[in-house]
Design a protein around this motif. Structure first.
Motif, PDB file in Angstrom:
ATOM      1  N   ALA A   1       9.765 -35.289 -33.623  1.00  0.00           N
ATOM      2  CA  ALA A   1       8.679 -35.584 -32.684  1.00  0.00           C
ATOM      3  C   ALA A   1       9.016 -35.074 -31.286  1.00  0.00           C
ATOM      4  O   ALA A   1       8.160 -34.503 -30.600  1.00  0.00           O
ATOM      5  N   LEU A   2      10.262 -35.250 -30.861  1.00  0.00           N
ATOM      6  CA  LEU A   2      10.679 -34.733 -29.555  1.00  0.00           C
ATOM      7  C   LEU A   2      10.606 -33.212 -29.513  1.00  0.00           C
ATOM      8  O   LEU A   2      10.152 -32.620 -28.534  1.00  0.00           O
ATOM      9  N   ALA A   3      11.059 -32.555 -30.574  1.00  0.00           N
ATOM     10  CA  ALA A   3      11.012 -31.095 -30.622  1.00  0.00           C
ATOM     11  C   ALA A   3       9.565 -30.597 -30.617  1.00  0.00           C
ATOM     12  O   ALA A   3       9.238 -29.641 -29.905  1.00  0.00           O
ATOM     13  N   ALA A   4       8.700 -31.244 -31.383  1.00  0.00           N
ATOM     14  CA  ALA A   4       7.293 -30.841 -31.410  1.00  0.00           C
ATOM     15  C   ALA A   4       6.652 -31.033 -30.038  1.00  0.00           C
ATOM     16  O   ALA A   4       5.862 -30.187 -29.590  1.00  0.00           O
ATOM     17  N   THR A   5       6.994 -32.113 -29.359  1.00  0.00           N
ATOM     18  CA  THR A   5       6.455 -32.349 -28.024  1.00  0.00           C
ATOM     19  C   THR A   5       6.930 -31.286 -27.052  1.00  0.00           C
ATOM     20  O   THR A   5       6.143 -30.743 -26.271  1.00  0.00           O
ATOM     21  N   ALA A   6       8.218 -30.956 -27.084  1.00  0.00           N
ATOM     22  CA  ALA A   6       8.758 -29.934 -26.179  1.00  0.00           C
ATOM     23  C   ALA A   6       8.142 -28.569 -26.461  1.00  0.00           C
ATOM     24  O   ALA A   6       7.752 -27.848 -25.525  1.00  0.00           O
ATOM     25  N   LEU A   7       8.025 -28.201 -27.726  1.00  0.00           N
ATOM     26  CA  LEU A   7       7.437 -26.912 -28.068  1.00  0.00           C
ATOM     27  C   LEU A   7       5.960 -26.849 -27.678  1.00  0.00           C
ATOM     28  O   LEU A   7       5.475 -25.810 -27.214  1.00  0.00           O
ATOM     29  N   THR A   8       5.257 -27.954 -27.834  1.00  0.00           N
ATOM     30  CA  THR A   8       3.855 -28.000 -27.414  1.00  0.00           C
ATOM     31  C   THR A   8       3.745 -27.841 -25.908  1.00  0.00           C
ATOM     32  O   THR A   8       2.891 -27.115 -25.401  1.00  0.00           O
ATOM     33  N   PHE A   9       4.630 -28.515 -25.170  1.00  0.00           N
ATOM     34  CA  PHE A   9       4.632 -28.394 -23.714  1.00  0.00           C
ATOM     35  C   PHE A   9       4.877 -26.949 -23.289  1.00  0.00           C
ATOM     36  O   PHE A   9       4.174 -26.415 -22.423  1.00  0.00           O
ATOM     37  N   VAL A  10       5.857 -26.295 -23.883  1.00  0.00           N
ATOM     38  CA  VAL A  10       6.169 -24.903 -23.540  1.00  0.00           C
ATOM     39  C   VAL A  10       4.980 -24.005 -23.874  1.00  0.00           C
ATOM     40  O   VAL A  10       4.599 -23.136 -23.074  1.00  0.00           O
ATOM     41  N   ALA A  11       4.369 -24.196 -25.042  1.00  0.00           N
ATOM     42  CA  ALA A  11       3.233 -23.368 -25.439  1.00  0.00           C
ATOM     43  C   ALA A  11       2.056 -23.552 -24.489  1.00  0.00           C
ATOM     44  O   ALA A  11       1.415 -22.573 -24.080  1.00  0.00           O
ATOM     45  N   VAL A  12       1.760 -24.777 -24.118  1.00  0.00           N
ATOM     46  CA  VAL A  12       0.646 -25.028 -23.203  1.00  0.00           C
ATOM     47  C   VAL A  12       0.955 -24.475 -21.816  1.00  0.00           C
ATOM     48  O   VAL A  12       0.093 -23.894 -21.156  1.00  0.00           O
ATOM     49  N   ALA A  13       2.205 -24.625 -21.353  1.00  0.00           N
ATOM     50  CA  ALA A  13       2.584 -24.084 -20.048  1.00  0.00           C
ATOM     51  C   ALA A  13       2.432 -22.563 -20.027  1.00  0.00           C
ATOM     52  O   ALA A  13       1.942 -21.992 -19.051  1.00  0.00           O
ATOM     53  N   ARG A  14       2.828 -21.895 -21.099  1.00  0.00           N
ATOM     54  CA  ARG A  14       2.668 -20.438 -21.172  1.00  0.00           C
ATOM     55  C   ARG A  14       1.204 -20.048 -21.256  1.00  0.00           C
ATOM     56  O   ARG A  14       0.781 -19.041 -20.708  1.00  0.00           O
ATOM     57  N   TRP A  15       0.427 -20.832 -21.941  1.00  0.00           N
ATOM     58  CA  TRP A  15      -1.001 -20.548 -22.093  1.00  0.00           C
ATOM     59  C   TRP A  15      -1.721 -20.695 -20.757  1.00  0.00           C
ATOM     60  O   TRP A  15      -2.584 -19.886 -20.421  1.00  0.00           O
ATOM     61  N   LEU A  16      -1.354 -21.715 -19.987  1.00  0.00           N
ATOM     62  CA  LEU A  16      -1.999 -21.943 -18.700  1.00  0.00           C
ATOM     63  C   LEU A  16      -1.546 -20.953 -17.631  1.00  0.00           C
ATOM     64  O   LEU A  16      -2.316 -20.602 -16.746  1.00  0.00           O
ATOM     65  N   ASP A  17      -0.294 -20.522 -17.670  1.00  0.00           N
ATOM     66  CA  ASP A  17       0.245 -19.592 -16.674  1.00  0.00           C
ATOM     67  C   ASP A  17       1.073 -18.538 -17.398  1.00  0.00           C
ATOM     68  O   ASP A  17       2.294 -18.629 -17.466  1.00  0.00           O
ATOM     69  N   PRO A  18       0.417 -17.487 -17.936  1.00  0.00           N
ATOM     70  CA  PRO A  18       1.125 -16.527 -18.775  1.00  0.00           C
ATOM     71  C   PRO A  18       2.230 -15.746 -18.052  1.00  0.00           C
ATOM     72  O   PRO A  18       3.155 -15.268 -18.687  1.00  0.00           O
ATOM     73  N   GLY A  19       2.182 -15.634 -16.729  1.00  0.00           N
ATOM     74  CA  GLY A  19       3.171 -14.856 -16.017  1.00  0.00           C
ATOM     75  C   GLY A  19       4.454 -15.602 -15.737  1.00  0.00           C
ATOM     76  O   GLY A  19       5.462 -15.020 -15.364  1.00  0.00           O
ATOM     77  N   ARG A  20       4.466 -16.897 -15.950  1.00  0.00           N
ATOM     78  CA  ARG A  20       5.632 -17.726 -15.586  1.00  0.00           C
ATOM     79  C   ARG A  20       6.184 -18.387 -16.833  1.00  0.00           C
ATOM     80  O   ARG A  20       5.446 -18.885 -17.656  1.00  0.00           O
ATOM     81  N   THR A  21       7.495 -18.381 -16.972  1.00  0.00           N
ATOM     82  CA  THR A  21       8.127 -19.084 -18.080  1.00  0.00           C
ATOM     83  C   THR A  21       8.549 -20.453 -17.593  1.00  0.00           C
ATOM     84  O   THR A  21       9.034 -20.596 -16.459  1.00  0.00           O
TER      85      THR A  21
END
Length: 138
Positions: A110-130
């Motif tokens: 659950a923690l890994a899925a949450t972290a991966l979801t956060f990273v995916a959404v962050a990249r989706w919202l701001d594609p130029g920034r990691t």
């Protein structure tokens, strides 16, 4: 309050009927929550004539107050499950290692899925920034 509780129970019943009759891989209460959400969206954003046709407790805030009351007492819903566990401590003792392993693994997943979801959404919202720590200014 009676009309509000009746609507909540009716949504759950309709969800159970849909889940069992259609064979969907969803629980009845989950489908009932979706149906309740659809009702609330239609009530608040649908045709203006709809609220006039509904009973007053479903349009004057009583439904929301009933929902808040149910959420405030949600912990009471876990008492029967807790009593059932205490009643079967022998099974809990016999399966303790397996249960502990499942709890630890499911928590890590659950923690890994949450972290991966956060990273995916962050990249989706701001594609130029990691995502990561902010860079310090020189």
């Amino acid at each position: 309050m009676i009309a509000s509780l009746a609507l909540v129970l009716l949504a759950q019943l309709a969800g159970e009927v849909l889940a069992r009759s259609s064979g969907l891989p969803l629980l009845g209460p989950v489908i009932g929550m979706v149906l309740m959400l659809l009702f609330l969206v239609l009530r608040d954003r649908g045709p203006r004539a709809l609220p006039r046709r509904l009973p007053r407790p479903l349009t004057d805030g009583t439904l929301e107050q009933t929902g808040r009351g149910l959420l405030a007492n949600l912990s009471l819903m876990f008492v029967p499950a807790g009593a059932g566990i205490v009643g079967r401590l022998d099974v809990l003792e016999a399966q303790a290692a397996k249960l502990a392993l499942v709890l630890v693994l499911s928590t890590l997943l659950a923690l890994a899925a949450t972290a991966l979801t956060f990273v995916a959404v962050a990249r989706w919202l701001d594609p130029g920034r990691t995502p990561g720590p902010p860079e310090s200014a020189p």
